[in-house]
Scaffold this motif. Structure first.
Motif, PDB file in Angstrom:
ATOM      1  N   VAL A   1       0.853  -1.198   0.000  1.00  0.00           N
ATOM      2  CA  VAL A   1       0.000   0.000   0.000  1.00  0.00           C
ATOM      3  C   VAL A   1       0.891   1.250   0.000  1.00  0.00           C
ATOM      4  O   VAL A   1       0.644   2.202  -0.740  1.00  0.00           O
ATOM      5  CB  VAL A   1      -0.933   0.003   1.240  1.00  0.00           C
ATOM      6  CG1 VAL A   1      -1.704   1.323   1.318  1.00  0.00           C
ATOM      7  CG2 VAL A   1      -1.904  -1.158   1.176  1.00  0.00           C
ATOM      8  N   ASP A   2       1.934   1.214   0.811  1.00  0.00           N
ATOM      9  CA  ASP A   2       2.809   2.389   0.907  1.00  0.00           C
ATOM     10  C   ASP A   2       3.474   2.738  -0.414  1.00  0.00           C
ATOM     11  O   ASP A   2       3.579   3.910  -0.773  1.00  0.00           O
ATOM     12  CB  ASP A   2       3.886   2.157   1.980  1.00  0.00           C
ATOM     13  CG  ASP A   2       3.301   2.345   3.383  1.00  0.00           C
ATOM     14  OD1 ASP A   2       2.230   3.011   3.471  1.00  0.00           O
ATOM     15  OD2 ASP A   2       3.880   1.828   4.346  1.00  0.00           O
ATOM     16  N   SER A   3       3.889   1.700  -1.152  1.00  0.00           N
ATOM     17  CA  SER A   3       4.550   2.013  -2.425  1.00  0.00           C
ATOM     18  C   SER A   3       3.548   2.560  -3.444  1.00  0.00           C
ATOM     19  O   SER A   3       3.894   3.409  -4.254  1.00  0.00           O
ATOM     20  CB  SER A   3       5.308   0.797  -2.972  1.00  0.00           C
ATOM     21  OG  SER A   3       4.404  -0.250  -3.225  1.00  0.00           O
TER      22      SER A   3
ATOM     23  N   LEU B   1      -8.911   3.301  -1.402  1.00  0.00           N
ATOM     24  CA  LEU B   1      -8.963   2.930  -2.820  1.00  0.00           C
ATOM     25  C   LEU B   1      -7.779   2.032  -3.177  1.00  0.00           C
ATOM     26  O   LEU B   1      -7.932   1.038  -3.901  1.00  0.00           O
ATOM     27  CB  LEU B   1      -8.942   4.182  -3.713  1.00  0.00           C
ATOM     28  CG  LEU B   1     -10.192   5.070  -3.684  1.00  0.00           C
ATOM     29  CD1 LEU B   1      -9.969   6.313  -4.537  1.00  0.00           C
ATOM     30  CD2 LEU B   1     -11.403   4.299  -4.195  1.00  0.00           C
ATOM     31  N   ALA B   2      -6.588   2.356  -2.659  1.00  0.00           N
ATOM     32  CA  ALA B   2      -5.392   1.557  -2.951  1.00  0.00           C
ATOM     33  C   ALA B   2      -5.565   0.143  -2.404  1.00  0.00           C
ATOM     34  O   ALA B   2      -5.275  -0.851  -3.081  1.00  0.00           O
ATOM     35  CB  ALA B   2      -4.154   2.226  -2.351  1.00  0.00           C
ATOM     36  N   ARG B   3      -6.086   0.047  -1.159  1.00  0.00           N
ATOM     37  CA  ARG B   3      -6.337  -1.278  -0.569  1.00  0.00           C
ATOM     38  C   ARG B   3      -7.318  -2.059  -1.432  1.00  0.00           C
ATOM     39  O   ARG B   3      -7.136  -3.245  -1.668  1.00  0.00           O
ATOM     40  CB  ARG B   3      -6.923  -1.130   0.844  1.00  0.00           C
ATOM     41  CG  ARG B   3      -5.898  -0.628   1.837  1.00  0.00           C
ATOM     42  CD  ARG B   3      -6.135  -1.233   3.225  1.00  0.00           C
ATOM     43  NE  ARG B   3      -5.058  -0.832   4.118  1.00  0.00           N
ATOM     44  CZ  ARG B   3      -5.154   0.183   5.000  1.00  0.00           C
ATOM     45  NH1 ARG B   3      -6.284   0.847   5.130  1.00  0.00           N
ATOM     46  NH2 ARG B   3      -4.116   0.497   5.738  1.00  0.00           N
ATOM     47  N   GLY B   4      -8.362  -1.378  -1.898  1.00  0.00           N
ATOM     48  CA  GLY B   4      -9.389  -2.024  -2.733  1.00  0.00           C
ATOM     49  C   GLY B   4      -8.787  -2.559  -4.028  1.00  0.00           C
ATOM     50  O   GLY B   4      -9.080  -3.685  -4.441  1.00  0.00           O
ATOM     51  N   GLU B   5      -7.936  -1.777  -4.662  1.00  0.00           N
ATOM     52  CA  GLU B   5      -7.325  -2.201  -5.921  1.00  0.00           C
ATOM     53  C   GLU B   5      -6.364  -3.372  -5.691  1.00  0.00           C
ATOM     54  O   GLU B   5      -6.273  -4.288  -6.517  1.00  0.00           O
ATOM     55  CB  GLU B   5      -6.599  -1.038  -6.604  1.00  0.00           C
ATOM     56  CG  GLU B   5      -7.523   0.024  -7.190  1.00  0.00           C
ATOM     57  CD  GLU B   5      -8.585  -0.525  -8.138  1.00  0.00           C
ATOM     58  OE1 GLU B   5      -8.352  -1.562  -8.780  1.00  0.00           O
ATOM     59  OE2 GLU B   5      -9.667   0.087  -8.221  1.00  0.00           O
ATOM     60  N   LEU B   6      -5.643  -3.343  -4.563  1.00  0.00           N
ATOM     61  CA  LEU B   6      -4.723  -4.444  -4.257  1.00  0.00           C
ATOM     62  C   LEU B   6      -5.509  -5.732  -3.971  1.00  0.00           C
ATOM     63  O   LEU B   6      -5.119  -6.829  -4.387  1.00  0.00           O
ATOM     64  CB  LEU B   6      -3.826  -4.086  -3.067  1.00  0.00           C
ATOM     65  CG  LEU B   6      -2.716  -3.082  -3.423  1.00  0.00           C
ATOM     66  CD1 LEU B   6      -2.077  -2.498  -2.172  1.00  0.00           C
ATOM     67  CD2 LEU B   6      -1.649  -3.757  -4.305  1.00  0.00           C
ATOM     68  N   GLU B   7      -6.627  -5.564  -3.291  1.00  0.00           N
ATOM     69  CA  GLU B   7      -7.492  -6.724  -3.002  1.00  0.00           C
ATOM     70  C   GLU B   7      -8.009  -7.325  -4.322  1.00  0.00           C
ATOM     71  O   GLU B   7      -8.009  -8.542  -4.508  1.00  0.00           O
ATOM     72  CB  GLU B   7      -8.648  -6.268  -2.096  1.00  0.00           C
ATOM     73  CG  GLU B   7      -9.617  -7.370  -1.669  1.00  0.00           C
ATOM     74  CD  GLU B   7      -8.919  -8.605  -1.110  1.00  0.00           C
ATOM     75  OE1 GLU B   7      -7.993  -8.427  -0.295  1.00  0.00           O
ATOM     76  OE2 GLU B   7      -9.281  -9.731  -1.514  1.00  0.00           O
ATOM     77  N   ALA B   8      -8.406  -6.455  -5.225  1.00  0.00           N
ATOM     78  CA  ALA B   8      -8.908  -6.924  -6.530  1.00  0.00           C
ATOM     79  C   ALA B   8      -7.784  -7.637  -7.296  1.00  0.00           C
ATOM     80  O   ALA B   8      -8.017  -8.654  -7.965  1.00  0.00           O
ATOM     81  CB  ALA B   8      -9.438  -5.746  -7.343  1.00  0.00           C
TER      82      ALA B   8
ATOM     83  N   ILE C   1      -1.308  -0.490 -10.550  1.00  0.00           N
ATOM     84  CA  ILE C   1      -2.216  -0.243  -9.414  1.00  0.00           C
ATOM     85  C   ILE C   1      -2.399   1.262  -9.236  1.00  0.00           C
ATOM     86  O   ILE C   1      -3.517   1.747  -9.023  1.00  0.00           O
ATOM     87  CB  ILE C   1      -1.648  -0.870  -8.110  1.00  0.00           C
ATOM     88  CG1 ILE C   1      -1.501  -2.393  -8.261  1.00  0.00           C
ATOM     89  CG2 ILE C   1      -2.527  -0.510  -6.914  1.00  0.00           C
ATOM     90  CD1 ILE C   1      -2.781  -3.173  -8.152  1.00  0.00           C
ATOM     91  N   ALA C   2      -1.304   2.001  -9.350  1.00  0.00           N
ATOM     92  CA  ALA C   2      -1.383   3.458  -9.191  1.00  0.00           C
ATOM     93  C   ALA C   2      -2.315   4.057 -10.244  1.00  0.00           C
ATOM     94  O   ALA C   2      -3.143   4.923  -9.940  1.00  0.00           O
ATOM     95  CB  ALA C   2       0.013   4.072  -9.301  1.00  0.00           C
ATOM     96  N   ALA C   3      -2.217   3.565 -11.490  1.00  0.00           N
ATOM     97  CA  ALA C   3      -3.074   4.094 -12.558  1.00  0.00           C
ATOM     98  C   ALA C   3      -4.547   3.804 -12.255  1.00  0.00           C
ATOM     99  O   ALA C   3      -5.420   4.650 -12.481  1.00  0.00           O
ATOM    100  CB  ALA C   3      -2.674   3.475 -13.895  1.00  0.00           C
ATOM    101  N   LEU C   4      -4.830   2.605 -11.721  1.00  0.00           N
ATOM    102  CA  LEU C   4      -6.216   2.257 -11.386  1.00  0.00           C
ATOM    103  C   LEU C   4      -6.756   3.166 -10.271  1.00  0.00           C
ATOM    104  O   LEU C   4      -7.907   3.609 -10.326  1.00  0.00           O
ATOM    105  CB  LEU C   4      -6.308   0.788 -10.947  1.00  0.00           C
ATOM    106  CG  LEU C   4      -6.144  -0.243 -12.075  1.00  0.00           C
ATOM    107  CD1 LEU C   4      -5.920  -1.643 -11.494  1.00  0.00           C
ATOM    108  CD2 LEU C   4      -7.364  -0.230 -12.992  1.00  0.00           C
ATOM    109  N   VAL C   5      -5.901   3.435  -9.278  1.00  0.00           N
ATOM    110  CA  VAL C   5      -6.328   4.305  -8.177  1.00  0.00           C
ATOM    111  C   VAL C   5      -6.612   5.713  -8.709  1.00  0.00           C
ATOM    112  O   VAL C   5      -7.650   6.307  -8.398  1.00  0.00           O
ATOM    113  CB  VAL C   5      -5.251   4.345  -7.063  1.00  0.00           C
ATOM    114  CG1 VAL C   5      -5.567   5.443  -6.048  1.00  0.00           C
ATOM    115  CG2 VAL C   5      -5.159   2.995  -6.371  1.00  0.00           C
TER     116      VAL C   5
END
Ligand SMILES: *Cc1c(COP(=O)(O)O)cnc(C)c1O
Length: 463
Positions: free
Chosen positions: A9-11, A33-40, A57-61
């Protein structure tokens, strides 16, 4: 293990785009949102997918943040040829109607203020004068939409009593408007008469008792019964109502103030005809063939309209100032005899096949040639009026056709990529080809549509 390759999440939060949005919006929200994208992403790995890097992941967030900050609904280009497309927002407004909205929205107005006397006024007065002029009715009222207009009419006139409806007209209009359900909500009892295909005047007469509050006639907008049929006309029913002292209500649906047969279509019932036939009240929508904003209009006898206006529900379903402003401006186009030129739905319906053919060929001339993966042609087709009006009735048109067989995903792949565009483009698929009907594309949108089509060829070449 693929999971270990996922970023932390931090990165993700430290990635340049995400760091910027986290600073601009709430940090907690962006973390969520970042947690949600990582979970997905983890879920996709469980289903056999590959791990994705911090950049993706950053682009999705960032995309989620952008989506959340955008006003919805968004403008889309309607290339389906369906003029009153319920899912795409029904009728676009005229220029004058838009200006009226802007003026009413941006500042104060005389919404309920009488400028002559300096006292409280009625928000309906000017609208009512226009509607009386255009429909010939003694009185009129506008509310939130036609469904609420009908509900208000039944509540005010028939609650606790009976309403007689032909079995052919106890219909579902779509979007959850079912005549029997609306009647139940109003507290009136439905008495259905006749059969699905044939109803006679004597059916209404035989069913009339001291408990009868109204006859309700409903235009079965979105389907048609053909063959051995009989229905009671507006005038006959109004005559019976007068004789037996029963209010006669007519839900005409699309509210066409112009004769549709002029454009080679079947005749759509017109509010002014209904009033002339002697109906007590006629109900219609503002954003179907009327070509204005969402609204429900009631026109008819003064005494009946007055009972609706005084009912407590009238306050709950009253029309807002923006719709009022645009509805009034739309009606002025009819008064001036300029509806066909100024109101978008009528401009689209009255567009000639010849002019549409010219536009389709004009588009084709500006697109990649036949040596690319996208092959274009111009084909004869049919546009629909839509909006639950004029079932099965179509207008002759010419469309740009894209043979998408050499493009990734074929026709459905093309439709998806067009929906992802800015602005999104909605077209229709016919015989495996993607069709773009100029009838519903505003001339000012041509450049954007062509841009989207050029984009397809480019992604097709690289993909
Ligand atoms: C569309 C329609 C309605 C519902 O009108 P809204 O303005 O969408 O609420 C009701 N009755 C008929 C006959 C219709 O065609």
């Amino acid at each position: 293990m693929q999971y270990r390759n996922l970023p932390s999440v931090d990165s993700v939060l430290a990635a340049p785009g995400v760091a910027a949005v986290a600073a601009a919006y709430s940090r907690e929200w962006v973390v969520e949102l970042a947690r949600g994208e990582l979970e997905a992403a983890r879920r996709r790995i469980r289903e056999g997918g590959e791990a994705v890097g911090v950049g993706e992941i950053a682009a999705l967030v960032c995309r989620r943040v952008e989506e959340a900050g955008r006003a919805e609904p968004r403008r889309v280009i309607n290339a389906t040829g369906v003029v009153i497309h319920t899912n795409l927002g029904r009728a676009p407004l005229s220029h004058a109607a838009m200006q009226a909205v802007e003026e009413a929205a941006a500042g104060y107005s005389n919404l309920e203020f009488d400028l002559d006397s300096g006292r409280r006024g009625s928000r309906q007065a000017r609208l009512e004068a226009l509607l009386r002029q255009l429909t010939g009715a003694e009185a009129a009222l506008a509310v939130n939409n036609n469904a609420s207009a009908v509900l208000l009419g039944l509540l005010a006139l028939a609650a606790g009593r009976e309403v007689i409806v032909s079995r052919a007209e106890a219909v579902e209009i779509g979007g959850g408007f079912r005549v029997p359900d609306v009647l139940r909500q109003s507290g009136a009892a439905l008495v259905d008469v006749g059969t699905t295909n044939r109803t006679y005047l004597r059916d209404y007469e035989d069913a009339t008792t001291a408990a009868t509050a109204a006859y309700l006639k409903v235009h079965a907008s979105n389907f048609r019964v053909e063959g051995f049929t009989a229905e009671v006309g507006a005038q006959e029913l109004a005559g019976l109502g007068d004789r037996l002292g029963v209010a006669v209500l007519h839900d005409v649906g699309s509210g066409s103030l112009l004769p549709t047969e002029k454009y080679g279509l079947a005749h759509e019932p017109m509010p002014q005809e209904s009033v002339r036939a002697g109906m007590g009240l006629v109900f219609f929508s503002g954003d179907k063939l009327l070509g204005g904003p969402q609204a429900g209009i009631v026109a008819g006898r003064r005494e009946l309209v007055g009972r609706l206006a005084r009912h407590p529900l009238a306050r709950a379903v009253r029309i807002d100032k923006l719709s009022l402003a645009s509805l009034t401006a739309t009606l002025v186009h009819y008064l001036r005899g300029e509806a066909e030129r100024e109101i978008p739905v009528w401009r689209m319906i009255s567009a000639t096949a010849e002019s549409l053919r010219e536009r389709a060929y004009g588009w084709k001339a500006q697109l990649p040639g036949a040596d690319g993966p996208a092959r274009y042609s111009v084909v004869e087709s049919r546009s629909a009026v839509g909006g639950g009006s004029l079932p099965g009735e179509t207008l002759p048109t010419w469309a740009l056709a894209l043979d998408a067989s050499a493009l990734p995903g074929g026709a459905e792949g093309v439709m998806r990529r067009l929906r992802e565009g800015r602005p999104p483009v909605v077209a229709r698929v016919e015989d495996g080809r993607v069709l773009f009907d100029p009838r519903t594309v505003a001339p000012g949108e041509d450049a954007e549509l062509l841009g989207a089509l050029w984009g397809l060829s480019e992604s097709g070449l690289s993909g």
